[in-house]
Design an enzyme around this catalytic site. Structure first.
Site, PDB file in Angstrom:
ATOM      1  N   LYS A 264       0.834  -1.197   0.000  1.00 50.80           N
ATOM      2  CA  LYS A 264       0.000   0.000   0.000  1.00 50.80           C
ATOM      3  C   LYS A 264       0.865   1.240   0.000  1.00 50.80           C
ATOM      4  O   LYS A 264       0.444   2.296  -0.398  1.00 50.80           O
ATOM      5  CB  LYS A 264      -0.863   0.032   1.250  1.00 50.80           C
ATOM      6  CG  LYS A 264      -1.893  -1.025   1.226  1.00 50.80           C
ATOM      7  CD  LYS A 264      -3.082  -0.663   2.083  1.00 50.80           C
ATOM      8  CE  LYS A 264      -3.981  -1.878   2.085  1.00 50.80           C
ATOM      9  NZ  LYS A 264      -5.286  -1.691   2.502  1.00 50.80           N
TER      10      LYS A 264
HETATM   11  N1  GLU Z   1     -10.883  -1.092   7.328  1.00 51.19           N
HETATM   12  C1  GLU Z   1     -10.417  -2.263   6.662  1.00 51.19           C
HETATM   13  C2  GLU Z   1      -9.545  -1.805   5.489  1.00 51.19           C
HETATM   14  O1  GLU Z   1      -9.050  -0.745   5.546  1.00 51.19           O
HETATM   15  C3  GLU Z   1     -11.594  -3.049   6.173  1.00 51.19           C
HETATM   16  C4  GLU Z   1     -11.405  -4.521   6.204  1.00 51.19           C
HETATM   17  C5  GLU Z   1     -12.747  -5.184   6.018  1.00 51.19           C
HETATM   18  O2  GLU Z   1     -13.342  -4.998   4.944  1.00 51.19           O
HETATM   19  O3  GLU Z   1     -13.230  -5.834   6.933  1.00 51.19           O
HETATM   20  O4  GLU Z   1      -9.335  -2.476   4.531  1.00 51.19           O
END
Ligand code: GLU
Length: 492
Positions: A264
């Site tokens: 990322k």
């Molecule tokens: N907040 C998580 C992310 O940034 C989400 C993961 C999920 O979809 O449960 O990817």
């Protein structure tokens, strides 16, 4: 309640721009929701205040909007650029739900499924070091599980710093049933008692996401494979409360061409960056949609609607998908070539206006470069030379194979004279120019090469370029004659 229909969510964390991997997750959720006439929800998972970036939520919403991914419920951004929340299950900004998460954590404690842990970072550090010395895998040893609940409560009331952890089983296994990967088994003894409430009182992702998915009636959790190892923790919470878990689908990792995991943090993989580089949203969407799935096999170009109607979770690949940016280039060029001409001109003319010239020249250049254009940001590179006299023409590339400079000069001078005398109507089309010039060469009993090569290089300044006829047409008489003269003058 009423929720028999599909409800899916995109749940990005506001830690930066919309990464290409998050875009893929968002897209597959959108395809799935639309395919099943379901509801698409945008929840912002912002409970990790240390990683929170100011303005990131707005930027995520803007990128989703630019990609035509519009949630039916949840967080959104209005015309004035302000964040709004809409839908029956607000708030959708997760941090605003923290009080509810803490209540859930208390219930888990009351049920004996979670416990208060007072181990400080220093204690945990020491534990880790000792385990490493003993050749053991570092993990929380669960010592605070042994505290009597009354003692814990008293220490909490006295204001002692603490977290709340889940009390996972010590043995046995848990099976995640995944729509894409099938059954995946995890051993409980591999898992550390997960922290669900941090010392600042904020819930961690695991508790917050699970409780919110339940409270928002999410039917399918579609997310990246990096979350698969977290799913047993979530199943533990569902089971503790007696809730029915949603269906899980973990999307394959995105890989660099050398098969390493796409990070990322890697630069230039955000949606903003791709759009700023001049990729079309439609092409980027098409490209990202095919990272890990293809409706048919060989076809590559699909509209958003076609992708929605073809999408099936079970058809998503298990193995990682390589991010091949050459394919994105190819796809973008295909979109530029095949789109409606007016739409194409609307995109390209603003770029060409920055280079100067009049509208007629800009339009001719737009059409000339169309077959070679990859990204809108390449417009100056592939068309700059049509707007200004050529600089630094290298005379050594002007002659045709083995051609003597005197002969080059003769041919160019003759061509210049012929072109100078052509009536205006012949300058109005590439085909007419080609037809006429070729006929003239035949009449002179010359070969094409020794005339057309020097002519083309004189007009373009490049060894590789569009044909001399296209160049003549685009440049027009005046600029063409000036360039041919400059080439003649450059030859010794
Ligand atoms: N907040 C998580 C992310 O940034 C989400 C993961 C999920 O979809 O449960 O990817």
């Amino acid at each position: 309640m009423h929720h028999m229909s599909v409800r899916v969510r995109m749940a990005p964390s506001p830690t930066g721009y919309l990464h290409i991997g998050n875009l893929r997750t968002a897209l597959y959720n959108e395809f799935f929701a639309r395919h099943h006439c379901g509801t698409l929800i945008l929840r912002i998972e912002d409970t990790d205040r240390a990683r929170y970036i100011e303005g990131a939520t707005e930027s995520l919403c803007r990128s989703l909007r630019a990609m035509h991914i519009l949630p039916d419920e949840g967080v959104w951004i209005n015309e004035a650029g302000q964040l709004i929340e809409r839908g029956d299950y607000a708030p959708y900004l997760q941090s605003k739900r923290a009080e509810r998460h803490r209540e859930y954590a208390q219930k888990l404690i009351a049920m004996g499924k979670a416990y208060v842990c007072f181990c400080s970072p220093a204690v945990l550090d020491k534990m880790r070091q000792e385990q490493q010395k003993a050749g053991m895998a570092p993990r929380y040893d669960g010592r605070c599980r042994l505290l009597h609940p009354e003692e814990s409560a008293a220490r909490v009331s006295a204001g002692e710093s603490h977290v709340i952890r889940l009390a996972f089983p010590r043995e046995g296994s848990v099976t995640v049933m995944d729509e894409i990967r099938g059954d995946v088994v995890f051993d409980w003894n591999e898992l550390d008692d997960q922290v669900i409430i941090k010392s600042d009182g904020m819930p961690t992702y695991h508790l917050a996401a699970t409780c919110d998915d339940h409270d928002m009636w999410i039917t399918h959790v579609i997310r990246g494979e990096e979350w698969l190892p977290s799913t047993p923790k979530h199943l533990f919470i569902y089971e503790a409360f007696g809730w029915k878990p949603p269906i899980f689908a973990h999307l394959p990792l995105l890989l660099n061409p050398d098969k390493t995991k796409l990070s990322k943090r890697q630069g230039d993989v955000s949606v903003e960056d791709f759009l700023a580089k001049g990729y079309l949203p439609e092409a980027l969407l098409n490209f990202v949609a095919l990272l890990g799935w293809n409706p048919s096999g060989d076809r590559e170009i699909y509209t958003h609607d076609e992708l929605r109607s073809a999408f099936e979770l079970e058809k998503v690949n298990k193995s990682g998908a390589v991010l091949n940016l050459e394919k994105l280039d190819w796809m973008n060029a295909e979109y530029l070539k095949s789109m409606d001409t007016d739409a194409y001109l609307d995109l390209v003319l603003p770029e060409l206006r920055k280079l100067g010239g009049d509208e007629a020249l800009q339009k001719r250049v737009a059409m000339l470069i169309r077959s070679r254009l990859i990204r809108l940001s390449d417009v100056p590179d592939v068309s700059g030379e049509y707007f200004h006299p050529l600089r630094n023409l290298n005379p050594s590339i002007i002659p045709w194979k083995g051609q003597q400079p005197a002969d080059v000069k003769e041919k160019l001078a003759a061509a210049r004279e012929e072109l100078a005398g052509l009536p205006d109507y012949l300058w109005a089309s590439t085909d007419d120019l080609e037809h006429h010039i070729k006929e003239w060469i035949t009449r002179r009993a010359w070969q094409n090469g020794p005339v057309l090569w020097p002519l083309r290089v004189a007009l373009s300044g490049r060894e590789k370029s569009p044909s001399p006829f296209e160049l003549l047409y685009v440049l027009g008489r005046e600029a063409s004659l000036a360039r041919i003269q400059a080439a003649i003058d450059s030859l010794q």
